[in-house]
Write a protein that holds these residues in place. Structure first.
Motif, PDB file in Angstrom:
ATOM      1  N   MET A  26       0.845  -1.189   0.000  1.00 20.30           N
ATOM      2  CA  MET A  26       0.000   0.000   0.000  1.00 20.30           C
ATOM      3  C   MET A  26       0.878   1.235   0.000  1.00 20.30           C
ATOM      4  O   MET A  26       1.875   1.297   0.714  1.00 20.30           O
ATOM      5  CB  MET A  26      -0.926   0.025   1.218  1.00 20.30           C
ATOM      6  CG  MET A  26      -2.009  -1.028   1.168  1.00 20.30           C
ATOM      7  SD  MET A  26      -3.161  -0.906   2.543  1.00 20.30           S
ATOM      8  CE  MET A  26      -2.153  -1.499   3.888  1.00 20.30           C
ATOM      9  N   VAL A  28       1.157   4.813   1.111  1.00 20.59           N
ATOM     10  CA  VAL A  28       0.552   5.773   2.022  1.00 20.59           C
ATOM     11  C   VAL A  28       1.613   6.738   2.485  1.00 20.59           C
ATOM     12  O   VAL A  28       2.783   6.408   2.559  1.00 20.59           O
ATOM     13  CB  VAL A  28      -0.088   5.077   3.245  1.00 20.59           C
ATOM     14  CG1 VAL A  28      -1.232   4.190   2.833  1.00 20.59           C
ATOM     15  CG2 VAL A  28       0.939   4.274   4.019  1.00 20.59           C
ATOM     16  N   THR A  45      -8.111   3.896  -0.327  1.00 23.90           N
ATOM     17  CA  THR A  45      -6.806   3.290  -0.053  1.00 23.90           C
ATOM     18  C   THR A  45      -6.452   2.368  -1.203  1.00 23.90           C
ATOM     19  O   THR A  45      -7.272   1.539  -1.621  1.00 23.90           O
ATOM     20  CB  THR A  45      -6.833   2.499   1.266  1.00 23.90           C
ATOM     21  OG1 THR A  45      -7.169   3.392   2.332  1.00 23.90           O
ATOM     22  CG2 THR A  45      -5.481   1.872   1.548  1.00 23.90           C
ATOM     23  N   SER A  46      -5.239   2.528  -1.718  1.00 27.11           N
ATOM     24  CA  SER A  46      -4.793   1.743  -2.873  1.00 27.11           C
ATOM     25  C   SER A  46      -4.000   0.532  -2.421  1.00 27.11           C
ATOM     26  O   SER A  46      -3.188   0.612  -1.497  1.00 27.11           O
ATOM     27  CB  SER A  46      -3.918   2.607  -3.787  1.00 27.11           C
ATOM     28  OG  SER A  46      -4.638   3.714  -4.278  1.00 27.11           O
ATOM     29  N   PRO A  91      -8.561  -3.179   2.609  1.00 27.03           N
ATOM     30  CA  PRO A  91      -7.824  -2.495   3.677  1.00 27.03           C
ATOM     31  C   PRO A  91      -8.682  -1.614   4.573  1.00 27.03           C
ATOM     32  O   PRO A  91      -8.206  -1.138   5.600  1.00 27.03           O
ATOM     33  CB  PRO A  91      -6.831  -1.634   2.892  1.00 27.03           C
ATOM     34  CG  PRO A  91      -7.571  -1.290   1.633  1.00 27.03           C
ATOM     35  CD  PRO A  91      -8.406  -2.505   1.297  1.00 27.03           C
ATOM     36  N   ARG A  92      -9.956  -1.389   4.172  1.00 27.17           N
ATOM     37  CA  ARG A  92     -10.794  -0.443   4.916  1.00 27.17           C
ATOM     38  C   ARG A  92     -12.254  -0.724   4.578  1.00 27.17           C
ATOM     39  O   ARG A  92     -12.558  -1.396   3.573  1.00 27.17           O
ATOM     40  CB  ARG A  92     -10.448   0.993   4.531  1.00 27.17           C
ATOM     41  CG  ARG A  92     -10.590   1.242   3.036  1.00 27.17           C
ATOM     42  CD  ARG A  92     -10.290   2.668   2.647  1.00 27.17           C
ATOM     43  NE  ARG A  92     -11.334   3.575   3.132  1.00 27.17           N
ATOM     44  CZ  ARG A  92     -11.224   4.904   3.106  1.00 27.17           C
ATOM     45  NH1 ARG A  92     -10.108   5.453   2.656  1.00 27.17           N
ATOM     46  NH2 ARG A  92     -12.202   5.666   3.540  1.00 27.17           N
ATOM     47  N   SER A  94     -15.515  -0.381   2.802  1.00 23.73           N
ATOM     48  CA  SER A  94     -15.675   0.075   1.420  1.00 23.73           C
ATOM     49  C   SER A  94     -16.999  -0.394   0.857  1.00 23.73           C
ATOM     50  O   SER A  94     -17.565  -1.397   1.289  1.00 23.73           O
ATOM     51  CB  SER A  94     -14.536  -0.479   0.537  1.00 23.73           C
ATOM     52  OG  SER A  94     -13.268  -0.200   1.057  1.00 23.73           O
ATOM     53  N   ASP A 179      -8.242   0.578  -5.876  1.00 25.16           N
ATOM     54  CA  ASP A 179      -8.556   1.644  -4.925  1.00 25.16           C
ATOM     55  C   ASP A 179      -9.876   1.294  -4.228  1.00 25.16           C
ATOM     56  O   ASP A 179     -10.912   1.187  -4.899  1.00 25.16           O
ATOM     57  CB  ASP A 179      -8.718   2.987  -5.641  1.00 25.16           C
ATOM     58  CG  ASP A 179      -7.543   3.348  -6.523  1.00 25.16           C
ATOM     59  OD1 ASP A 179      -6.406   3.007  -6.162  1.00 25.16           O
ATOM     60  OD2 ASP A 179      -7.767   3.979  -7.585  1.00 25.16           O
ATOM     61  N   GLU A 181     -12.893   2.207  -1.542  1.00 25.95           N
ATOM     62  CA  GLU A 181     -13.479   3.467  -1.084  1.00 25.95           C
ATOM     63  C   GLU A 181     -14.862   3.234  -0.484  1.00 25.95           C
ATOM     64  O   GLU A 181     -15.641   2.411  -0.990  1.00 25.95           O
ATOM     65  CB  GLU A 181     -13.578   4.433  -2.265  1.00 25.95           C
ATOM     66  CG  GLU A 181     -14.191   5.776  -1.956  1.00 25.95           C
ATOM     67  CD  GLU A 181     -14.159   6.727  -3.145  1.00 25.95           C
ATOM     68  OE1 GLU A 181     -14.684   7.839  -3.014  1.00 25.95           O
ATOM     69  OE2 GLU A 181     -13.609   6.337  -4.205  1.00 25.95           O
TER      70      GLU A 181
END
Length: 726
Positions: A26, A28, A45-46, A91-92, A94, A179, A181
């Motif tokens: 990632m 960041v 987050t990519s 990662p988050r 989404s 990505d 989101e």
């Protein structure tokens, strides 16, 4: 703009800043102490495909122009054939994903999408339609722009740790980066706004909504034009846009399909464009066509925010009055040329917190054509994969700032950041005032320039068409994994214009492929608190071009470490990771080095005596003895022998020159090495004289003072050669 559009005259030769975390795949920005983080604050987050689980084949890393992997984020990707998949760990939280991918030229297809093992009803379309761009009129360009982006609302929420997989359904697909989101719900219509649907716009995308948009703009002067969720087709550009807000329900919901959105040469201003997407159909680059999201002027006091701009030639090509324009919180993807270009006259423009990926030229540029861009800035932007030029380029202008940007994976003809006096056209306003380059992080930035046949550094200061006389302050810079050099100082037009007034303070350089400083222009820079680790070849390459253009002085302001060594041989280019080669003890130390003189006659300039051509020569001012000629060897050497030459032709009659040899280690204080004596030059014996130097000689600057010449009333040398051997 495309850097290096004019072929350079190639040599004749075979702190504190943001830290970038890459280990987990990632990208960041991590904020260091006492300085803001580089890059934009992004809603997604990519995750790199090469860090995901896959049944496909990983490609790269590769930095070679024209290869697919060289344009990938991280210079690596994953290739899928039919039935193969790549599975990402989310990662988050989404509910949407955007995927950067490439398919072979001429092909299209789709990817099946799985969430925690369950196949979604919707697929993700993929196509080569917007890729494989050719710009043969740009010197050094090859087919490029291999990747594209496609997005998908998942229709459900996923959490960190969930799995999302993409599977090829028949077409070979190379997946680069995803990505993830959490897209907010669609916004509601503002009170008092004029909906384009109320004026006849078709949210299905089937009908032509051009006139409806024009009618809504005319009806909403001083108010808001509302673009509800839907797809709208516009078939010709909008003009006369002023004193109005164009607002959508969010860039994932309100989508305008057009390759030319606003095209106008002037506006009274007060234009605010926000929260929708404009997606074009530009499949090639035609510089004579205004295939741009905004072409021209929005007028003073305008803004562009929350936009998704994709598949245009240029995102914003700004001319005329755009005073105090703010461009922020936008995504600009897959343009065949620049992402944004302030094309002269910009005053007080701020471009901040934007994300740009896959530009076919400079991602962000200021070009001071016709009149200077002044007091404008590029701040806190994240830029990835410009594939034919620079991440950020400043071409002229006054009091410009480039601050806290994160730039990665530049390709051919480009640096991460270029501060340049390349004019392209006239009238041009060169750099002036103070140019502030602060807090930027450059990752895998810099590239081989095929026009120059040598590399471009991660951060380049370029006196391309004229001397740089502005004060250039480069502070708090982080440069990681540059394939070649970190800082480059060059006169890219090949004319040897100086680079002056540069201060580099507080830089961290890690794992640079060749050198920390690549100095190819005359001039000077001061370095303070610049630390380097894992340097590939040597600390400094200091070989100004043309060879007789003058030297580049690096002043150590203190606190520098890890890059004190100097590349030993200006006749060859350092290659990534090769280390500084042991120099040939029999080499001519003076060959190609910067030379100066107290005077020259006509075209017989000092550099002629170190150009390895015995038929060209330096001749001093006539009838003005004594005259001196000086060469900078680049480092101090134990020189033991000089060979002085005149052209070998018999037309040069025999003569005796009275010469004093002097030396210096600092270029200011000289001492006599060999006292004044006569040296015979005779074409019958090759017109050559040899001077033996004392065993204690140690010098960097070699000076020959000529007080007499029996053959001509001037000092004359066709070659001055300096050797370590007796």
């Amino acid at each position: 703009m495309h850097s290096g559009s004019t072929t350079k005259h190639v040599r004749h030769m075979p702190a504190i800043g943001a830290v970038v975390a890459l280990a987990a795949g990632m990208l960041v920005a991590v904020a260091p102490t006492a300085h803001a983080a580089s890059g934009a604050t992004l809603p997604f987050t990519s995750v790199e495909a090469e860090s995901a689980s896959t049944t496909g084949t990983k490609t790269g890393p590769d930095y070679t122009q024209g290869t697919q992997a060289s344009e990938a984020s991280g210079r690596q990707a994953v290739r899928l054939t039919s039935g193969q998949r790549v599975e990402f760990t989310v990662p988050r939280a989404s509910n949407a994903v955007n995927l950067a991918y490439s398919v072979p030229d001429g092909q299209s297809g789709s990817l099946d999408v799985y969430v925690n093992g369950t196949k979604l009803a919707r697929t993700l379309p993929v196509t080569s339609k917007y890729s494989y761009v050719d710009t043969g009129w740009i010197p050094g360009a090859k087919t490029h722009h291999f990747f594209d982006n496609a997005r998908l609302l998942l229709g459900q929420n996923v959490q960190a740790g969930d799995k999302i997989a993409f599977e090829s359904t028949g077409t070979q697909v190379t997946v680069d980066v995803a990505d993830f989101e959490q897209v907010a719900a669609a916004a509601a219509q503002p009170a008092g706004s004029v909906s384009v649907v109320s004026k006849g716009a078709d949210p299905s995308g089937n009908g032509d909504s051009t006139q409806a948009f024009r009618d809504a703009i005319a009806a909403a002067q001083g108010a808001v034009v509302w673009i509800p969720p839907g797809d709208y087709r516009i078939t010709s550009s909008l003009g006369g846009v002023q004193n109005v807000t164009l607002q959508g329900a969010g860039s994932w919901y309100s989508v305008v399909h057009t390759s030319r959105f606003i095209d106008q040469s002037s506006s009274s201003g007060g234009v605010h464009i926000k929260d929708f997407a404009v997606i074009g159909e530009v499949t090639e680059r035609v510089d004579s066509s205004p295939d741009n999201f905004v072409n021209g002027s929005l007028g003073p006091g305008s803004s562009v925010s929350g936009m998704w701009i994709q598949h245009m030639k240029v995102g914003l090509w700004l001319t005329g009055n755009n005073d105090n324009l703010v461009v922020e919180n936008n995504r600009i993807l897959d343009t065949t040329a620049d992402g944004l270009n302030l094309n002269g006259t910009a005053k007080g423009v701020r471009v901040s917190n934007n994300f740009l990926r896959n530009q076919g030229d400079d991602a962000l540029a200021m070009w001071s054509l016709y009149s200077p861009d002044t007091n404008s800035s590029f701040e806190n932007n994240t830029i990835s994969q410009p594939n034919l030029a620079n991440g950020i380029a400043i071409y002229g202008g006054t009091d410009i700032a480039v601050k806290n940007n994160l730039i990665s994976d530049t390709n051919a003809l480009g640096s991460g950041i270029a501060i340049s006096n390349q004019k392209f056209l006239d009238p041009f306003s060169p750099l002036s005032g103070t140019i502030t380059v602060d807090g930027n992080t450059l990752v895998r930035a810099g590239a081989m320039n095929p026009n120059w046949n040598h590399p471009m550094g991660a951060l380049r200061v370029d006196s391309y068409d004229s001397a740089i006389n502005a004060t250039v302050n480069i502070t708090n810079t982080t440069i990681n994994d540059s394939p070649y050099s970190a800082f480059e100082f060059v006169s890219g037009g090949g004319q040897g214009h100086p680079v002056r007034n540069v201060n580099v303070t507080g830089a961290t350089v890690r794992n640079t492929g060749t050198v920390v400083v690549q100095a190819e222009a005359q001039g000077a820079a001061t370095f303070r608190n610049v630390t380097a680790t894992q340097v590939g070849a040597a600390g400094i390459y200091n070989c100004p071009y043309p060879a007789n253009s003058g030297s580049f002085t690096l002043t150590d302001g203190g606190g520098n470490s890890g890059w004190s060594s100097t590349w030993s041989d200006c006749s060859i280019w350092p290659q990534p990771g090769q280390g500084n080669p042991d120099p040939d003890p029999n080499r001519n130390l003076a060959k190609g080095r910067p030379a100066t003189a107290t005077g020259s006659q006509d075209v017989y300039t000092p550099g002629k005596a170190v150009d390895a051509d015995a038929n060209s020569y330096w001749e001093s001012t006539n009838n003005a003895f004594p005259q001196s000629w000086t060469v900078d060897l680049g480092s101090s050497y134990a020189v033991r022998r000089l060979v002085l030459k005149l052209p070998p032709s018999s037309a040069w009659g025999a003569r005796t020159q009275t010469i004093t040899v002097l030396g210096s280690t600092d270029g200011s204080t000289y001492s006599t090495v060999v006292g004044s004596q006569g040296y015979r030059f005779d074409p019958a014996t090759g017109n050559t004289a040899t001077v033996a130097l004392p065993g204690s000689t140690d010098l960097r600057y070699l000076r020959l003072s000529v007080s007499a010449n029996t053959g001509w009333p001037a000092g004359q040398f066709s070659e001055v050669e300096a050797y370590l051997t007796s």
